[in-house]
Structures are given as C-alpha cells and as structure tokens.
Design an enzyme around this catalytic site. Structure first.
Site, PDB file in Angstrom:
ATOM      1  CB  CYS A 160      -0.478  -0.189   0.922  1.00  0.00           C
ATOM      2  SG  CYS A 160      -2.609   1.421   1.269  1.00  0.00           S
ATOM      3  CB  CYS A 354      -5.435   5.509  -5.735  1.00  0.00           C
ATOM      4  SG  CYS A 354      -4.554   6.252  -4.136  1.00  0.00           S
TER       5      CYS A 354
END
Length: 427
Positions: A160, A354
């Site tokens: 991540c 994102c």
C-alpha cells in the site's frame, strides 16, 4: 433462516454488512465481529498524524449504527476461524456459528519482520491505524519544536504505497506552513523499482507526476530499497540492483520516520490449508469465494492477490476502496445466489482508483483493470485533488454514520471519466 457472519469492521467489513443486509432476505441474520467498537476512516490517518484531523472526527460507533440496520454486532477479536466446523472461536471464549462467512479483517502489520521497525518498541511511526496516527501526532508535536532529517516510505513487501506518498507530501506541506521546511532534509525510501510504481507498474504517468512532485518539494528518494534494520535515529537501507546484488548501502539519519510495513494475514486465519496462502492472505476467486471452503468469502486487504511482476525487492499489490467496493457487491450477490440454489456468477471488477492528497494538491489515478494491459490507464494532478479528498471523507463518513450502503466510488469515477461499468456476469 441463513446466518451470514462478517469478520472485520473496516473499509471492507462495514460496507459488506450493509450490502448483505440489503441483499439478503428479511429472515436472514447478519452478524459483524470486530475487535474494535468503532469504524475508522483509514484514508484520513495521515491528516491525524499532523493534527489536521482529530481521531474522533474519523470514527463511527458501530453498535448503534448496526442496531438501526438490524445487524448484530459482537465486539471481540477472533482467536481462530474454523472453516471445517463452520464457526469462529472468539478471544472472549464464545463461539459464533455461521452458514456463510465473509472474512474482511484487513491485514496484520508485520513490523516484527525488520528489527527496530514500528511504533511498538521500534523507532519508526505508523499511519496504518488511527491509534498509531494519534501517537504519531504526539511525536510530530515534539519534532517540529526541534526539527531534523525525515525518512519516510514503505519497506520491502509493502503493498500500500499511496499513503506513504501522501504522508511524505503532507508532512512537507505542514513544514512549509510552519516556516521550518528549510531545517528538514527529507528522503523517501521505497521497495518500488521506480517512483510511482505503486505496486501496479504505474498508472498513466504516475512515475512522471510523482517524480516531479518530489523534485519540486526537494525530497530525495531511494528505490528498490531493502530496509535491513532501524536503530535510534538511523536507518540502514540496501539499494538493490536488478540482479539482486546490493548496489549501495545507505545509513540514513533521522529525527522522525514513518515507514509502512509489509502486511500478512491475521493470526486467526493463518496456516489453515486451503483457506490462505503462505502469507496468511485469504484465497478467493473473482466471485470472492474460497475454492476449498465454498461457504467462505473474502473482501478487502486480506484477499490474496499475486504481484504484478517479480522484482529484486518484493513489491505487493494494493487494494483500493473502489476495488473493495466491487468485491463487496460481488460477495453479497453471490451469497444470495447460493441461498437461492444458484451458482455464484457475479465477479468483482478489481479495478484500482486512488485519490492521494498532498496537503495543497495531490495525484489521482484510475486503473481498469488494475493489472496491465488496461482499458483505462489515467492519472492527473492538481489542487482539486485535495478538495476531492476532503469532500470524499465527509461523504463516506456520512454514509457510514447513516448506515447507507449504496456505492460511491463507482458513480463518482465513471461520471468523471465518462465510461461505463463492465457489468458482472448475470445469474
């Protein structure tokens, strides 16, 4: 009556519970099990760590919200999932039986895999949990009174990377606002083979956008980095060549450091043959169903996804909120299909979206599908990204507080891009 148990109450578990309640029959029972009494909006953790948000502002009490939606809630950690027996042994000594189980636990943070890493007895901070971020804020308060070098990034095996970039830029923005940026050398350390890889081999021009952002902010970087150990005020980092040899060893001094750790599955599911992979991530097909235990589904960060490629330094694959949302919808519909005697045919899209806030701007990207080659491969930057992240936080937390399960990522992204959803296979 069918009983569906959901293990975990984060960005996967809470939407899963709301979607299941909507999708299932009135007589069916939905139970959520979580070691936390509150939902935390994890994407806001970087703001908490620099005191741009208070922890309570991004929390939602779960029991009253679930009660309004006729969802049972058990506040306890899981000790062991027992799929052969169709039950979960809880840390409080109780056992929860289920007809169907959805594992949505998120990951365990593997700080212990690198000596000196992490906030629990180590020398680096974390923004992976709201409590970690709150503790980091206290360290940040002391740091800005007596500033020095910062080392920030993501270690080998991390999956991540967006929050690492976000926090680096947010810290840099905060330092400029305090007029002390000139006193703080910053180095970004990442296992990625290049800046902007993000575990996805880049999306659009994320390489160019993020490299440009770092140059503009005078942040140095080291890629293909393997953190050997962390000592008080010093990080030992190996820069690794493509053939696996050590290209250079760096001794990086710091007065403040935040490094994202590698993830693994939680202890309650680890080492269960057929359920998880060697790292403890839950094995699931594109219907989110486990191939061995057909009444077990999984959504979110705990799902096993193979990396894009093999690199000299391990790089994992992220699971974004948009991807998790598609997992949730597929799992809920497929459980209902099984209850109705049908085959599970709804597939998650596993697209990646994102919104990375940099405090005074940001970068956003859309990858459809997340693994290249892609139908949509788009990225952009600008001040509007920060505003979009703030708006999204308010919208999402409002949804959770009201117990609303309708999708948001999907509508916002497809409206923005002018593209249409690829529908899952129909029953």
């Amino acid at each position: 009556m069918t009983h569906v148990a959901i293990l975990g109450a984060g960005l996967g578990g809470v939407p899963m519970a709301l979607e299941a309640r909507k999708e299932l029959r009135k007589e069916d029972k939905v139970t959520v099990i979580s070691d936390s009494a509150t939902f935390h909006f994890t994407p806001s953790n970087p703001w908490v760590a620099v005191d741009w948000r208070k922890p309570d502002a991004i929390k939602v009490d779960l029991a009253p919200m679930f009660a309004k939606k006729k969802i049972d809630f058990v506040h306890s950690a899981a000790k062991k999932v027992r799929p052969e027996q169709n039950n979960i042994l809880l840390a409080n000594g109780e056992t929860v039986d289920y007809d169907y189980l959805v594992i949505a636990t998120g990951p365990e943070l593997a700080f212990d895999e690198i000596k000196g890493l992490g906030p629990h007895g180590g020398h680096t901070q974390s923004i992976c949990h709201v409590d970690h971020a709150a503790d980091s804020k206290l360290v940040w308060d002391d740091f800005v009174k007596d500033p020095g070098p910062i080392v920030v990034g993501a270690v080998q095996g991390a999956s991540c990377f967006g929050p690492a970039y976000e926090f680096a830029m947010i810290m840099e923005t905060d330092l400029r606002k305090r007029k002390i940026r000139d006193k703080v050398p910053m180095t970004f350390v990442t296992s990625e083979p290049y800046i902007g890889h993000l575990g996805l081999d880049g999306v659009g021009d994320t390489k160019g956008l993020l490299e440009s952002e770092m140059r503009n902010r005078h942040i140095k970087w080291i890629t293909s980095a393997r953190v050997k150990k962390v000592e008080p005020g010093k990080m030992i980092v190996e820069e690794v060549a493509e053939d696996g040899s050590v290209k250079e060893t760096h001794e990086l001094p710091f007065k403040y450091s935040m490094m994202l750790p590698a993830f693994r599955g939680i202890e309650a599911v680890r080492d269960i043959e057929g359920l998880v992979n060697p790292r403890g991530f839950v094995i699931a097909d594109h219907t989110q169903q486990n191939p061995t235990f057909k009444n077990v589904f999984s959504v979110g960060v705990c799902v096993a996804i193979a990396p894009v490629e093999t690199y000299a330094v391990p790089v994992g694959v992220p699971k974004t909120g948009f991807m998790i949302e598609s997992m949730v919808h597929a799992a809920a519909k497929n459980i209902r299909a099984l209850i109705d005697g049908k085959e599970p045919r709804n597939e998650a899209t596993w697209n990646a979206v994102c919104i990375a806030d940099f405090g005074d701007g940001g970068v956003t990207f859309v990858a459809m599908p997340q693994i290249p080659p892609r139908n949509v491969n788009w990225s952009a930057d600008g001040g509007w990204v920060h505003l979009a992240k703030v708006a999204f936080e308010k919208y999402f937390l409002g949804k959770i507080r009201r117990g609303v399960g309708e999708p948001f990522y999907e509508k916002a992204v497809f409206d923005m891009l002018g593209v249409h959803k690829v529908k899952p296979k129909a029953d």
